[in-house]
Design a protein around this motif. Structure first.
Motif, mmCIF file in Angstrom:
data_model
loop_
_atom_site.group_PDB
_atom_site.id
_atom_site.type_symbol
_atom_site.label_atom_id
_atom_site.label_comp_id
_atom_site.label_asym_id
_atom_site.label_seq_id
_atom_site.Cartn_x
_atom_site.Cartn_y
_atom_site.Cartn_z
ATOM 1 N N MET A 116 17.697 7.379 -21.287
ATOM 2 C CA MET A 116 17.670 6.400 -20.205
ATOM 3 C C MET A 116 16.416 6.596 -19.374
ATOM 4 N N SER A 117 15.791 5.549 -18.925
ATOM 5 C CA SER A 117 14.609 5.607 -18.079
ATOM 6 C C SER A 117 14.987 5.245 -16.666
ATOM 7 N N ARG A 118 14.134 5.627 -15.738
ATOM 8 C CA ARG A 118 14.371 5.262 -14.350
ATOM 9 C C ARG A 118 13.087 4.718 -13.755
ATOM 10 N N HIS A 119 13.193 3.596 -13.047
ATOM 11 C CA HIS A 119 12.035 2.905 -12.515
ATOM 12 C C HIS A 119 12.062 2.923 -10.997
ATOM 13 N N ILE A 120 10.918 3.297 -10.400
ATOM 14 C CA ILE A 120 10.792 3.284 -8.951
ATOM 15 C C ILE A 120 9.781 2.218 -8.564
ATOM 16 N N PRO A 121 10.146 1.274 -7.723
ATOM 17 C CA PRO A 121 9.175 0.279 -7.283
ATOM 18 C C PRO A 121 8.041 0.953 -6.529
ATOM 19 N N VAL A 122 6.797 0.523 -6.798
ATOM 20 C CA VAL A 122 5.637 1.117 -6.146
ATOM 21 C C VAL A 122 5.596 0.701 -4.693
ATOM 22 N N GLN A 123 5.549 1.684 -3.803
ATOM 23 C CA GLN A 123 5.470 1.428 -2.371
ATOM 24 C C GLN A 123 4.377 2.298 -1.786
ATOM 25 N N ARG A 124 3.848 1.867 -0.665
ATOM 26 C CA ARG A 124 2.885 2.688 0.040
ATOM 27 C C ARG A 124 3.656 3.641 0.934
ATOM 28 N N LEU A 125 3.422 4.936 0.747
ATOM 29 C CA LEU A 125 4.124 5.947 1.524
ATOM 30 C C LEU A 125 3.141 6.607 2.479
ATOM 31 N N GLU A 126 3.496 6.657 3.737
ATOM 32 C CA GLU A 126 2.609 7.265 4.719
ATOM 33 C C GLU A 126 2.606 8.781 4.548
ATOM 34 N N PRO A 127 1.465 9.435 4.809
ATOM 35 C CA PRO A 127 1.402 10.887 4.654
ATOM 36 C C PRO A 127 2.308 11.571 5.659
ATOM 37 N N VAL A 128 2.935 12.626 5.205
ATOM 38 C CA VAL A 128 3.816 13.406 6.058
ATOM 39 C C VAL A 128 3.337 14.836 6.040
ATOM 40 N N ALA A 129 3.185 15.434 7.190
ATOM 41 C CA ALA A 129 2.751 16.817 7.261
ATOM 42 C C ALA A 129 3.879 17.711 6.774
ATOM 43 N N ALA A 130 3.628 18.482 5.743
ATOM 44 C CA ALA A 130 4.646 19.376 5.211
ATOM 45 C C ALA A 130 3.964 20.541 4.533
ATOM 46 N N CYS A 150 10.653 10.829 -27.425
ATOM 47 C CA CYS A 150 11.374 9.926 -28.334
ATOM 48 C C CYS A 150 11.441 8.524 -27.734
ATOM 49 N N GLU A 151 11.637 8.456 -26.430
ATOM 50 C CA GLU A 151 11.704 7.168 -25.738
ATOM 51 C C GLU A 151 10.375 6.432 -25.828
ATOM 52 N N LYS A 152 9.290 7.177 -25.669
ATOM 53 C CA LYS A 152 7.972 6.550 -25.759
ATOM 54 C C LYS A 152 7.693 6.047 -27.173
ATOM 55 N N VAL A 153 8.061 6.837 -28.170
ATOM 56 C CA VAL A 153 7.812 6.460 -29.565
ATOM 57 C C VAL A 153 8.576 5.200 -29.944
ATOM 58 N N THR A 154 9.797 5.073 -29.468
ATOM 59 C CA THR A 154 10.645 3.955 -29.893
ATOM 60 C C THR A 154 10.528 2.727 -28.994
ATOM 61 N N GLU A 155 10.276 2.930 -27.694
ATOM 62 C CA GLU A 155 10.282 1.806 -26.761
ATOM 63 C C GLU A 155 8.928 1.523 -26.117
ATOM 64 N N GLY A 156 7.935 2.378 -26.385
ATOM 65 C CA GLY A 156 6.613 2.147 -25.818
ATOM 66 C C GLY A 156 6.393 2.907 -24.528
ATOM 67 N N ASP A 157 5.227 2.687 -23.927
ATOM 68 C CA ASP A 157 4.875 3.383 -22.689
ATOM 69 C C ASP A 157 5.597 2.752 -21.501
ATOM 70 N N ARG A 158 5.264 3.200 -20.331
ATOM 71 C CA ARG A 158 6.011 2.871 -19.118
ATOM 72 C C ARG A 158 6.200 1.369 -18.915
ATOM 73 N N ILE A 198 9.700 -0.831 -19.029
ATOM 74 C CA ILE A 198 10.189 -1.611 -17.888
ATOM 75 C C ILE A 198 10.509 -3.043 -18.328
ATOM 76 N N LYS A 199 9.619 -3.620 -19.137
ATOM 77 C CA LYS A 199 9.860 -4.974 -19.636
ATOM 78 C C LYS A 199 11.078 -5.013 -20.555
ATOM 79 N N LEU A 200 11.198 -3.987 -21.402
ATOM 80 C CA LEU A 200 12.331 -3.943 -22.313
ATOM 81 C C LEU A 200 13.644 -3.806 -21.549
ATOM 82 N N GLN A 201 13.596 -3.026 -20.457
ATOM 83 C CA GLN A 201 14.791 -2.850 -19.647
ATOM 84 C C GLN A 201 15.272 -4.186 -19.075
#
Length: 473
Positions: A1-15, A133-141, A145-148
């Motif tokens: 199973m793959s997991r997709h995170i929508p691209v967001q701009r994240l502000e820097p946090v001091a840590a 295995c996921e990359k070989v059978t379903e392609g890159d990222r 995402i499109k296949l999903q």
């Protein structure tokens, strides 16, 4: 199973590397689709994983003196490892080995954070394999995402079926190999191929196949984030000199896109071009620019991805790198420090003690079990106690042994006192001990039984028991 995170701009946090930073929550049902990448740390991980795979899948097939080289024989209660055989009496050595491994993990965590998780943890290694295995059978990222999002048609069904077939094949091979360390692998594999496997062997092969398929294929980062206790207490072992993966905010901020070849100062920006490549390659879906987080497994995928972007932009590498809190603050990392030296010293002492214990381990074992009856009087009028001696030949050759009593002027050992045992044989020998003195010194006295190899008197084992006699006769 793959997991997709929508691209967001994240502000820097001091840590700092030793403290988890606050971060923006992602939806609970978000899927992570990792992007392919190359780099130094990926090559190191592949080489290390390849060696561990070879060790795990290959060792079980090795033979030694006509038997499986490494086998935990549960039916015989003994553990073979090449030329050595260990018995339940030796399990204290296994406890010592586990303690050494724990202190080794603590030491490496103090020094370099969660490198165990990123490079050698079985969960991580098998997850990376399943992702391949996921990359070989379903392609890159992007393709995944499109296949999903695509409807269930022949192409999607075929790709998904192939992926899960590979996952199941790897899971069954893993389970077969693991069970093969406890049950001889060659007959077990033959039974599996001929579909004759049954009983407890079938149960464990199915169980571990399912566990591998579920944890590496479906749960993935959930195991590291919610099930593994190591993630919870790692920060306790971190200090300001621990090498952890961190984003250099002083160099990277402010973030922003720009054309290749444009110097950051000309654009009024930092080195970070906000490409989110570090997020796209992360197997747990975090943004390292938020600071160190509990979910970070220290795999350095973000380091490789960021370095490749810096190379394309013509900037210096190391915007994301292994570093310490002291170094990020402009100081110097202190590699040698009291806590690390302490762990190292304990490790050296414990490893030395284990080596000595292994070297001094007796190759013959003796256990003495006293008969439930207190005592009896024999035909000569002597007080007599009955015992059962359990003698184990721990070597891989036949041995001749002699049984005697130590410091036994007042006692006489009767019964079979010499015997020959085959390699690994266990013998139970009934004997009796008679009191020669007219009166016992006390109602209960300590006896020391000793079994000695007649060819090598230094090979011996001693066990104690009690001799019971009436004070007044």
């Amino acid at each position: 199973m793959s997991r997709h995170i929508p691209v967001q701009r994240l502000e820097p946090v001091a840590a700092s590397p030793g403290r988890a930073a606050p971060r923006k929550n992602k939806p609970a049902d978000a899927q992570i689709h990792t992007r392919s990448f190359t780099g130094l740390f990926r090559s190191i991980r592949i080489a290390g994983s390849g060696f561990l795979f070879l060790l795990f899948f290959g060792t079980v097939w090795l033979h030694w003196d006509g038997r499986q080289a490494v086998l935990w024989d549960l039916s015989e209660s003994k553990f073979h490892i090449f030329g050595a055989t260990f018995w339940p009496q030796d399990f204290i050595l296994l406890s010592a080995l586990l303690i050494i491994a724990a202190f080794g993990l603590f030491a490496i965590t103090v020094f370099a954070g969660r490198v165990w998780c990123g490079y050698t943890c079985p969960q991580s290694i098998w997850t990376w394999l399943f992702m391949w295995c996921e990359k070989v059978t379903e392609g890159d990222r992007n393709q995944r995402i499109k296949l999903q999002a695509a409807p269930w048609r022949i192409n999607k069904i075929a790709r998904r079926t192939t992926k899960h077939a590979l996952w199941l094949a790897i899971s069954v091979m893993t389970a077969l190999t693991f069970v093969g360390y406890f049950t001889p692998i060659r007959p077990l594999a033959a039974e599996l191929l001929t579909l004759e496997i049954a009983g407890i062997s079938l149960f464990w092969v199915v169980f571990f196949s399912g566990a591998t398929y579920l944890s590496a294929g479906w749960l993935r980062e959930a195991v590291c984030m919610h099930m593994c206790p190591y993630a919870r207490f790692q920060s306790v072992m971190f200090d300001k000199d621990t090498l952890a993966i961190a984003y250099d905010a002083s160099r990277g901020e402010s973030r922003g896109p720009r054309k290749r070849g444009v110097e950051p100062a000309q654009a009024g920006l930092g080195d970070c071009i906000d490409c989110t490549m570090c997020v796209q390659v992360c197997p747990t879906g975090i943004d390292i620019r938020d600071g160190l987080q509990m979910e970070c497994i220290g795999c350095a995928a973000c380091v490789d991805a960021c370095d490749s972007v810096m190379d394309k932009m013509g900037y210096a590498r190391g915007l994301v790198r292994y570093t310490s809190e002291h170094e990020l603050q402009g100081g110097k990392t202190h590699l040698l420090r009291p806590r690390l030296i302490g762990y190292a010293a304990v490790l050296v002492v414990m490893i030395g003690a284990l080596v000595i214990a292994l070297n001094q381990r007796s190759m013959v074992s003796l256990d003495v079990i006293k008969d439930r009856g207190l005592f009896r009087e024999n035909s000569l009028g002597q007080i007599e106690n009955i015992y059962s001696l359990k003698i184990i030949n721990k070597t891989q050759q036949p041995q001749h042994y002699r049984v005697a009593l130590q410091q036994s002027d007042d006692f006489q050992l009767n019964g079979k006192t010499e015997l020959t045992l085959a390699p690994g044989e266990i013998a139970e020998v009934p004997v009796s001990v008679a009191l020669l003195a007219e009166r016992p010194k006390s109602s209960s006295q300590t006896l020391e039984f000793v079994v000695t190899d007649t060819a090598d008197p230094d090979v011996r084992s001693v066990a104690q028991s009690r001799f019971v006699a009436p004070i007044n006769r």
